[in-house]
Each structure stands twice: as structure tokens, then as C-alpha cells.
Design an enzyme around this catalytic site. Structure first.
Site, mmCIF file in Angstrom:
data_model
loop_
_atom_site.group_PDB
_atom_site.id
_atom_site.type_symbol
_atom_site.label_atom_id
_atom_site.label_comp_id
_atom_site.label_asym_id
_atom_site.label_seq_id
_atom_site.Cartn_x
_atom_site.Cartn_y
_atom_site.Cartn_z
ATOM 1 N N ASP A 706 46.120 16.896 58.960
ATOM 2 C CA ASP A 706 45.765 15.439 59.742
ATOM 3 C C ASP A 706 44.656 14.842 58.870
ATOM 4 O O ASP A 706 44.350 15.324 57.726
ATOM 5 C CB ASP A 706 45.403 15.463 61.149
ATOM 6 C CG ASP A 706 44.139 16.427 61.393
ATOM 7 O OD1 ASP A 706 43.559 16.713 60.477
ATOM 8 O OD2 ASP A 706 43.971 16.663 62.587
ATOM 9 N N ASP A 707 44.359 13.844 59.326
ATOM 10 C CA ASP A 707 43.467 12.924 58.397
ATOM 11 C C ASP A 707 41.980 13.476 58.700
ATOM 12 O O ASP A 707 41.166 12.372 58.561
ATOM 13 C CB ASP A 707 43.592 11.358 58.644
ATOM 14 C CG ASP A 707 44.897 10.890 58.060
ATOM 15 O OD1 ASP A 707 45.084 11.610 56.785
ATOM 16 O OD2 ASP A 707 45.482 10.139 58.563
#
Ligand code: 6R9
Length: 836
Positions: A706-707
């Protein structure tokens, strides 16, 4: 009474220079970074980061040449079998690089032994299931595989929805790697808690087939004022499936206990009052103290009595913003003793971050210190707290009491700013309290603590853990993953501001009655041998640190290690990010003299305790693999459609069922708990990590999908950094991605668009970095600012981070399809500006 944290700082202190831009990994990446070294945090300045942030450690030599190791190994390595290693570092380890170890073994690693490891694999269905793994090839989506379809998830953060797959595909380089197995010798295995694969297999089987009996038996070894409820033979209830209703996890409900009582009183009552519970080693060599279980209980009782006296009750929050003094774990335990919920904020976070956390959980009291020395750097904690309390007040919440520990080693009382009526010196109110403090018996499901962690959106998440399951699980994982023996000295280098400092510096070891080392300083001060000096000083048996620290020390060469004996070391540990095989091997051979198994423990703030981890002596280790799941943990690797993959495969790492220390919610935001962790793949807890399972069933963590960027083992949300950057009046837009960094694991790479007409300058670059330092904390400062007149966006306006990651990694020829961009010309422009 103990003599804690007292003394006067003396003498000049010299600090090695921080690592230069050569720390950047990756062919073109390094040149780009070196041209931008001016953009790095101030030269000669050490970050106020936790020990785990060894990134700021000094560095001189490049790659350390690992000496071929000595004889007398207790752990023997076995020869190689070819396989695929998926590591973040992707560097090809030639068979010869590892052959030193293999050569010593004199016993070939045979198919027969693989047979054993396959047999022990808890996910026994090892035969690859045709078709299921088709979307991935060694962790990357195969050509033509469909894009992840997360559009069906319940309102997951938009960015997450669109970017997850891109991040996974942008992931790690896959290389052929010789797999070498390291196996404990007969002697070690014979005495190990889990002494064979068969024993593990048997215990694991029971733990997943009958978790209620398994965990009840373990829980019974603790003190419960009242036993938990048993309904139809069950001691836990759970729903991990959003389709079936709200996500809910409960363990040992109805049981009344207290984790502080179990960590301290229980040992004192068993006659261990005079045994050392904690060795405290100050930043400055020569400043130290030791605290017995009796001392610790007295101190905790005094703090808890004080908290009660100012009105803190069961269920109230207390924010702790302290350096690594003995008083930090004391403060945590004191909260636990009275049923208050502690929220420790790492004393490296900025005033803004602290204010945000204070406004969120509204503590009655903030516990802090006036300052701390980390290496040669003084950090004025009190001014940060003052600022944060002012901000919180402006946002509508007023903290009534701020208790300030006078840390005379770092600064003077007279020089400390003061707010009359609110601030009070720790030393003026705590020592006068009674050392007897009644225990507040709490329900197993009552909250124990809150710990904020970064997510893929701007607002940090308040991870909430409850008491009973967390207690049972952290104690059990500590014992088994480190093969802990009563009487051993254990050193965890983590700061209590992170989950590791909660579970494995404070609760896990103390629940086991272990003697813990608590170190205030940094690994390279006053020199790179400090850790090993401390190991010898306290005869440390178990040493637990992060790959970033290992890499920083490795760059200093073998000499600082070899100068010290390290004879006491028996088990080593690693946490925070994937450990690259070169660092693993150095840790094993040089630090551990090829004698100590390495427990590479994969877990998270959310999981509370180890999830995938070796149990030393139980099975052979593969450098870079966290190996197998802990008791009761049922991992699942799923594809982009949430379909579980079997056998050798790569995909998204999930967990199928609850374990006792599952986090119960996100503080004040249960919907976000469900959408972030349980909605992406229905029926599973989604960890946010990518994972490969090899043909022998070993798990290889491959980093976040994910980020979230993992800098020196610290999770930093790219959105948090972006939001800090755009706070600068001249910053129009920012997009932040991670990139490989030799020491930190990942570095922060920021693409910044300035407002129309503003000139790009080095001064502005520094200002932007300063903005992030002040908004989040110095450890989140971008390593690289890349000027971006435009960002690659889809026609619907979404930034295509996949492309930015490629540019940051200098993988220009792997940009992929850019035709869907609103303006493909932007990419060319960014490439041109890469080194500007
Ligand atoms: C304990 C801790 C969690 C994230 C996690 C993963 C990474 C932690 C790891 C590891 C590979 C290991 N991580 N341990 N990756 N191997 N042994 O670090 O908690 O700060 O919440 O970070 O760290 O990416 O998802 P936390």
C-alpha cells in the site's frame, strides 16, 4: 531506592558524520541522490530518532567484507539448494558469498531435510494449485494478469483502491538466489523449547484446530482474579468477515486480570524482588542504573498513585511522550495498573503530530521529560510538548496536567520553560507517593493501550489493544521466538514509542520475568562498538534489533564488533522490515560468531505480537525468510481477487482467523478498522504486506503493497508526508513514494509541484524538508525532492504512482504503458528533471 537517570553530562562529545548520499541504493538511484545530497537533513546533524532509526548512524566503509567465520559454531549451516529469493534488495548473492557458511557444515542439505520442512509446513497443501497462482509470477503479476479489482471493497480509501495492485507490481526485483539453510546444532536443538519440527507441528496443529484449549492452557499460567467465561467450550468469539456483520474479536471475556500485576507483583511474590528487572544504559557511557523487580514495582506503584491522585481513572487515556528512561516503561505499567489507557507517542514526533494524537484521545495527563541527549544531539522535549498542548487547546482540548521528568543529564531545570498551574516536576510529586498501590482488576477485553500508526491516508490510526489476549500472546511469543530461558538477559533496542517497545521491551519480557536492557542512546555513539560493549557489560543473551541498525553497523566493518567478546549472545532477532541476505549473513557470522540463530520476526502494530517467526532450534533458517507462522496464526496468501493461493505462490498476505492479541478496533473509528483491514479481501485480515511462500513453505515478506513507506522500520504514510508538504504555501501539489535505500531500507522520494511562477531553488527544497520535519518529525523528512512541473495523472485525475516509483528507482525503461495518462509528456519532463 534506585538511582535513576541522574548525573551530570560531562566532557565533549564527538559525533560521527551522518551517512552521505551514497546510502542510496540502486544504480541510477544513487547518482541521483548524491546530486541531491543538499536536500538531506542538515549535515552533521543527528536525527532525534529511535535506536531503530540507525539511518543517521555514521558510515564510512562501503560494503563490509564479512570475514569468514570462526569455528565452534553451535548453529551449523547447510549447503545450498537452488531456489528463488525474493528480497527487497534483489542483490544477487553468489553461491560463493555464502559458501563460507556452507563450507563449515560438512553436511549436505538434502532433499530429505527439505522433506521435513515441507512436512512441518502448517499449510500442508503445498502442491501448487494450477491456475490459482497464475496472476503472479514470483510476486509480480504475470503479463496480462488482470488489474486488482478493489472497487468492490466497502469504501476503502480511494487511493488504496486504485493503487494497491500498482504498488505490488512495482514491487521487488526478483532474482535467482542461492538458498542456504542454517540449522541449529544438536546441542542447541536438544535444549530448545521447540526442539523439533515434529514438536512444532504437533503444537501448531492443536493451536489452530482447538485454539480455545490451546490458549486457555497457556492463559492459566497467569494470574486471573476471576477466570474468563467459557461458552460451549469457547474462550473466544470472532467475526473476521465483513459480509457476516461487524468485525469483532474477543478473547477470555469475563476474565479479570491486570497485566502490571502479572509482569511485576507475580514475580515479587514468587521471591524475585531482588532480581534485576531492568538494566538502564544511558546515552553517555558510564551513566547507568539497574532496577530490581521490587524497585520497579515500587516506582510503578508511586506513579499509579499519583495518576489516581489527579483523577485518572480506569478507561481514561494518558499520553506519554518520554525518552528511553526507566520512567517510560514505568509510566506504561502504572497506567496498566490502574486500568488507564496509555498512548505512547515516540519522542521524535513533532509538536503537530503530538497535538493530533492528544486531540484524538483527550488525555487527562501528559507524562514527559524536559529533554534528552541522543548521541550528541539535545532534544528539547518540553518545548515540543508546550507547543503541542497549545495547539490542542486551540483545537478545543485542554490538558490539565503535564508531569515533567527533570532529566538533569540532558538539561537544567532552570532552563526549562514552564506553564504554572499545568506543569509539575515528576521529582516533586512521584517520590513522595506510597509504594503500595492497589491493583485495578480489569476485564480481559478492557483496553490496555492505544498506539498510533501510519496508514495510507493522512490521519494516523489509533490501534487499540485489549488486555487479556495481548498479555497471553506477547508473553508466549517472546518465550518461544527467542527460546527464552529463565535468568537470561535480553536487550531490545526499540523505543517504547513503537509497538516493539511495548510488546518486546516491556510487556513480553517482563511477563516472563526476564531481565531487560533499556538503552537510551544510539548504536554508533560514541562509536560503532557501543552495542557490543553493552552486550559484554550486561552479558546479554538475546539481542533484538532492526535491519536498518544492522546495515548501519555493518558499514562500519567488523572491527568494532570483534573488539568485544559477545560470548554471552545466544539468540539474535530482527524486526521492522525484510532483512536482506547480506545483512542477515553479517549479523549471523560477525555479530553472532555463527553460533546464534536469528529470529526474523514478522508482525505489526496491529497484530500486537509475532505472527511469522522462527523458533530457534525448531527448524533450519533461510536468510531473509521469517519462516513459519507462530502458534494459532493462520496466514493466507491471496491473489488480487481475494482467492487464497496454495503451495508456492506470491500475493497479498492475510490472516484467516483471530489470534489473542488481534487489535480490537481503531480508536473512535470502527468503520475505518473494517474498511482498511477486513474489506479488501473478504473473510480475511489484510496485513498490507506482499509475501512469497517458497516450495518448502517458508514465508518471505516482500514489503508493503500500500502507500506506506517503511523507513528504518518506521511506518510512514505517503499521504502524511504529502499533506505536510502541501502545508508549505509555495507547494501546489506533492506525490510521495518509497525507494530502495541501503541503510534505511526505504527512503522517502517526493515529487513536488510549486505554485505557478515560483522558482525552484535549493532554499525552497530545504524549507520543504523542514516543513515535513516540523509537521511529522525528523524521521519522516524526504531524502529526495524531485521538482515536478506536472505529475502523471489519469484522465480522471488520479496520480499514477506506479510511474513515479519507477522514476524514483531509475527504472525508466520499465515505465509500462503511459498512454492512459492525461498528458504523457509529463513523464518525459520528469525524467529530464531527475537530477536537477
Ligand atoms: C513490528 C513492526 C509493520 C510493518 C509490516 C511489514 C514490516 C515488520 C518485518 C517486516 C519483513 C519482518 N515488517 N517486521 N517486514 N520482515 N520481520 O515493525 O510494526 O511498525 O507496525 O510495522 O513492518 O511491512 O507490515 P509496525
Amino acid at each position: 531506592m534506585t538511582t535513576l537517570s541522574c548525573g551530570v553530562l560531562s566532557g565533549p562529545i564527538c559525533c560521527p558524520a551522518p551517512s552521505s548520499a551514497r546510502g542510496v541504493r540502486g544504480a541510477a538511484g544513487s547518482s541521483g541522490a548524491s546530486k541531491r545530497s543538499g536536500g538531506r537533513p542538515g549535515n552533521g546533524e543527528r536525527e532525534p530518532s529511535s535506536f531503530l532509526s540507525a539511518s543517521s548512524a555514521s558510515a564510512s566503509a562501503s560494503d563490509s567484507s564479512t570475514s569468514s567465520s570462526s569455528s565452534g559454531s553451535d548453529i551449523t549451516a547447510s549447503c545450498s539448494s537452488s531456489g528463488v529469493f525474493r528480497g527487497r534488495f534483489g542483490a544477487r548473492a553468489s553461491p560463493s558469498a555464502l559458501s563460507g557458511a556452507a563450507g563449515r557444515v560438512g553436511r549436505g542439505w538434502t532433499g530429505a531435510t527439505f522433506g521435513i520442512s515441507r512436512a512441518i509446513c502448517p499449510l500442508r497443501c503445498m502442491a501448487p494449485t494450477p491456475g490459482t497462482g497464475a496472476a503472479f509470477t514470483n510476486g509480480r503479476p504475470a503479463a496480462g494478469s488482470s488489474q486488482v479489482d478493489l472497487t468492490s471493497v466497502l469504501s476503502v480509501d480511494t487511493r488504496y483502491k486504485t493503487e494497491t495492485h500498482a504498488a505490488a507490481s512495482a514491487g521487488e526485483q526478483v532474482v535467482e538466489e542461492t538458498q542456504v539453510l542454517f540449522e541449529a546444532n544438536e546441542e542447541f536443538r536438544k535444549n530448545a523449547l521447540v526442539s523439533s519440527t515434529e514438536k512444532y507441528e504437533e503444537m501448531y496443529k492443536q493451536s489452530v484446530e482447538d485454539p480455545d484449549t490451546f490458549w486457555s492452557e497457556i492463559a492459566s499460567q497467569f494470574h486471573w482474579e476471576k477466570k474468563w467465561d467459557v461458552t460451549d467450550g469457547k474462550v473466544h468469539t470472532e467475526n473476521f468477515d465483513v459480509r457476516k456483520g461487524p468485525i469483532k474479536v474477543e478473547w477470555f471475556k469475563g476474565g479479570k486480570t491486570n497485566i502490571c500485576y502479572n509482569a511485576l507483583d507475580r514475580h515479587v511474590e514468587a521471591g524475585r524482588a531482588n532480581d534485576v528487572a531492568m538494566f538502564w544504559e544511558g546515552n553517555e557511557p558510564g551513566y547507568d542504573s539497574s532496577v530490581t523487580f521490587g524497585n520497579l514495582l515500587d516506582l510503578v506503584s508511586q506513579v499509579s498513585n499519583y495518576l489516581r491522585s489527579v483523577g485518572v481513572k480506569k478507561g481514561d487515556a494518558v499520553v506519554i511522550y518520554m525518552p528511553m528512561l526507566v520512567e517510560l516503561p514505568v509510566a506504561m505499567l502504572a497506567c496498566a495498573r490502574i486500568g488507564a489507557i496509555h498512548s505512547v507517542v515516540f519522542a521524535g514526533f513533532s509538536a503537530d503530530s503530538l497535538a493530533q494524537r492528544i486531540s484524538d484521545c483527550k488525555p487527562k495527563v501528559v507524562l514527559t521529560a524536559n529533554g534528552v541527549m541522543r548521541g550528541t544531539k539535545f532534544i528539547n522535549l518540553k518545548t515540543i510538548v508546550d507547543d503541542a498542548l497549545k495547539q490542542a487547546k486551540q483545537e478545543g482540548y485542554t490538558v490539565e496536567t503535564s508531569v515533567v521528568f527533570a532529566n538533569e543529564v540532558a538539561t537544567k531545570k532552570e532552563e526549562t520553560a514552564w506553564v504554572e498551574g499545568r506543569d509539575i516536576w515528576w521529582q516533586d510529586v512521584i517520590p513522595s507517593q506510597s509504594t503500595k498501590s492497589e491493583v485495578e482488576w480489569v476485564d480481559a477485553e478492557d483496553p490496555l493501550f492505544l498506539l498510533y500508526t501510519s496508514g495510507s491516508t493522512g490521519k494516523p490510526k489509533g490501534v487499540l489493544h485489549s488486555t487479556g489476549g495481548y498479555m497471553v500472546y506477547t508473553a508466549t511469543t517472546f518465550k518461544h521466538a527467542f527460546d527464552y530461558r529463565p535468568g537470561e538477559v535480553y536487550w531490545c533496542t526499540a523505543d517504547c514509542g513503537w509497538i516493539t517497545g511495548h510488546s518486546y521491551l516491556t510487556y513480553g519480557p517482563l511477563l516472563n520475568g526476564a531481565t531487560v536492557v533499556n538503552f537510551e542512546g544510539v548504536p554508533t555513539y560514541p562509536d560503532a562498538g557501543r552495542c557490543w560493549e553493552i552486550v559484554d557489560k550486561y552479558n546479554v543473551n538475546i539481542f533484538y534489533t532492526a535491519p536498518t541498525a544492522i546495515r548501519a553497523l555493518m558499514r562500519e566493518g567488523d572491527k568494532p564488533v570483534k573488539k568485544h567478546l559477545r560470548k554471552s549472545l545466544r539468540v539474535l532477532g530482527s524486526v521492522g522490515e525484510p532483512i536482506n541476505p547480506a545483512a542477515w549473513k553479517w549479523y549471523y557470522e560477525v555479530v553472532g560468531d555463527s553460533r546464534c540463530p536469528i529470529s526474523d520476526t514478522w508482525w505489526q502494530t496491529e497484530t500486537g505480537g509475532f505472527m511469522i517467526t522462527p523458533m530457534p532450534g525448531g527448524w533450519p533458517l533461510k536468510p531473509g525468510s521469517a519462516t513459519f507462522p507462530f502458534f494459532g496464526v493462520q496466514p493466507a496468501i491471496v491473489d488480487e481477487n481475494g482467492k487464497e493461493l496454495h503451495g508456492e505462490c506470491s500475493g497479498y498476505l492475510c490472516v484467516k482467523a483471530s489470534w489473542p492479541s488481534t487489535f480490537r478496533t481503531l480508536f473512535g473509528d470502527h468503520p475505518r478498522y473494517e474498511t482498511t483491514y477486513f474489506a479488501p479481501f473478504k473473510g480475511f485480515y489484510f496485513s498490507g504486506d506482499g509475501c512469497h511462500r517458497d516450495k518448502d513453505g517458508y514465508y518471505w515478506l516482500t514489503g508493503r503493497v500500500d502507500d506506506v513507506i517503511n523507513v528504518s522500520g518506521h511506518r510512514i504514510g505517503s499521504a502524511e508526508v504529502e499533506s505536510a508538504l502541501v502545508h508549505h504555501p509555495l507547494c501546489a501539489e506533492a506525490a510521495v513514494v518509497g525507494y530502495d535505500h541501503e541503510v534505511k531500507g526505504q527512503g522517502i522520494y517526493a515529487f513536488v509541484t510549486l505554485v505557478e511562477g515560483v522558482e525552484y531553488s535549493d532554499k525552497l527544497r530545504k524549507d520543504l524538508i523542514a516543513k515535513v520535519r516540523s509537521q511529522i518529525g525528523p524521521f519522516a523528512a524526504p531524502d529526495i525532492i524531485h521538482w515536478a512541473p506536472g505529475l502523471p495523472k489519469t484522465r480522471s485525475g488520479k496520480i499514477m504512482r506506479r510511474i513515479l516509483r519507477k522514476i524514483a528507482a531509475s527504472q525508466i525503461d520499465e515505465l509500462g504503458d503511459v498512454s492512459t495518462l492525461a498528458d504523457p509528456g509529463v513523464v518525459e519532463q520528469l525524467i529530464e528533471l531527475r537530477d536537477k
